[in-house]
Design an enzyme around this catalytic site. Structure first.
Site, PDB file in Angstrom:
ATOM      1  N   TYR A  43      23.108  -5.304  19.333  1.00  0.00           N
ATOM      2  CA  TYR A  43      22.729  -6.576  18.724  1.00  0.00           C
ATOM      3  C   TYR A  43      23.736  -7.663  19.100  1.00  0.00           C
ATOM      4  O   TYR A  43      23.356  -8.775  19.482  1.00  0.00           O
ATOM      5  CB  TYR A  43      22.632  -6.419  17.207  1.00  0.00           C
ATOM      6  N   GLU A  72      17.843 -13.169   7.422  1.00  0.00           N
ATOM      7  CA  GLU A  72      19.127 -13.676   6.932  1.00  0.00           C
ATOM      8  C   GLU A  72      19.098 -13.803   5.408  1.00  0.00           C
ATOM      9  O   GLU A  72      20.095 -13.531   4.733  1.00  0.00           O
ATOM     10  CB  GLU A  72      19.470 -15.015   7.581  1.00  0.00           C
ATOM     11  N   TRP A 127      24.652  -6.627   7.493  1.00  0.00           N
ATOM     12  CA  TRP A 127      23.657  -6.864   8.530  1.00  0.00           C
ATOM     13  C   TRP A 127      23.200  -5.537   9.136  1.00  0.00           C
ATOM     14  O   TRP A 127      22.038  -5.405   9.541  1.00  0.00           O
ATOM     15  CB  TRP A 127      24.199  -7.801   9.614  1.00  0.00           C
TER      16      TRP A 127
END
Length: 198
Positions: free
Chosen positions: A25, A47, A55
């Site tokens: 990522y 988000e 995350w």
């Protein structure tokens, strides 16, 4: 802490150093400019769901989020109703948070309404808040978590009916979506903003 060198010899932001999904990522998506309404809506949604969580958790659940929210098709999600909220609350593959789920539906409707300003209105609104002088952090201590621009973006979205779009979440959105280059100076991925998005 500055960039760290991984087992492959490349310098990276410390959080993306270890081999695995977070490194992929970091290298291929974080800070790369998005394209298209559904891509912006997906990132805005994820988000918001990430708020209070890692995350890595959201990234692992991203395929399930895509399935649950119709591939982040704005029109489809805008048409979701109370029954869909209950369906999503029963879906253990995603983060089951009623406020965040309801915010996603509200944001889809707000994105549809925003099209009165043009088909790419959501993207243009976010990009209009790019900083004139992008940050150039050399260490993690120099990295920001909010900015005057993210505060202004938060306010602009809220006036248009979006929710769960606080300034910290909007700063994370701006970093992730390539509104500016978020990588530390010295990270091999710095300067990747112009790469073709996934």
């Amino acid at each position: 802490m500055g960039p760290t060198t991984g087992d492959d010899g490349l310098a990276r932001c410390p959080w993306g150093d270890a081999a695995g999904p977070m490194r992929t990522y970091h290298d291929l998506e974080w800070g790369v400019r998005l394209a298209g309404e559904s891509a912006w809506f997906e990132r805005l949604t994820l988000e918001a769901f990430q708020s209070g969580l890692s995350w890595a958790t959201i990234l692992a659940k991203r395929p399930a989020f895509r399935d649950a929210f119709a591939g982040f098709d704005v029109d489809a999600v805008a048409a979701f109703d109370a029954g869909d909220v209950e369906r999503l609350m029963a879906d253990a593959a995603i983060v089951r948070n009623r406020r965040k789920i309801e915010a996603t539906l509200a944001n889809a409707r707000a994105a549809v309404a925003l099209r009165e300003d043009g088909d790419d209105a959501l993207e243009r609104l976010v990009l209009a808040h790019a900083p004139d002088v992008p940050p150039s952090p050399r260490t993690t201590e120099e990295q920001q978590t909010t900015s005057p621009e993210s505060l202004a973006l938060s306010k602009a979205l809220k006036t248009r009916g979006f929710t769960f779009v606080g300034p910290t979440t909007m700063f994370a959105l701006m970093e992730a979506s390539g509104v500016f280059d978020p990588h530390l100076v010295g990270c091999h991925a710095r300067g990747a903003i112009s790469r073709v998005p996934r």
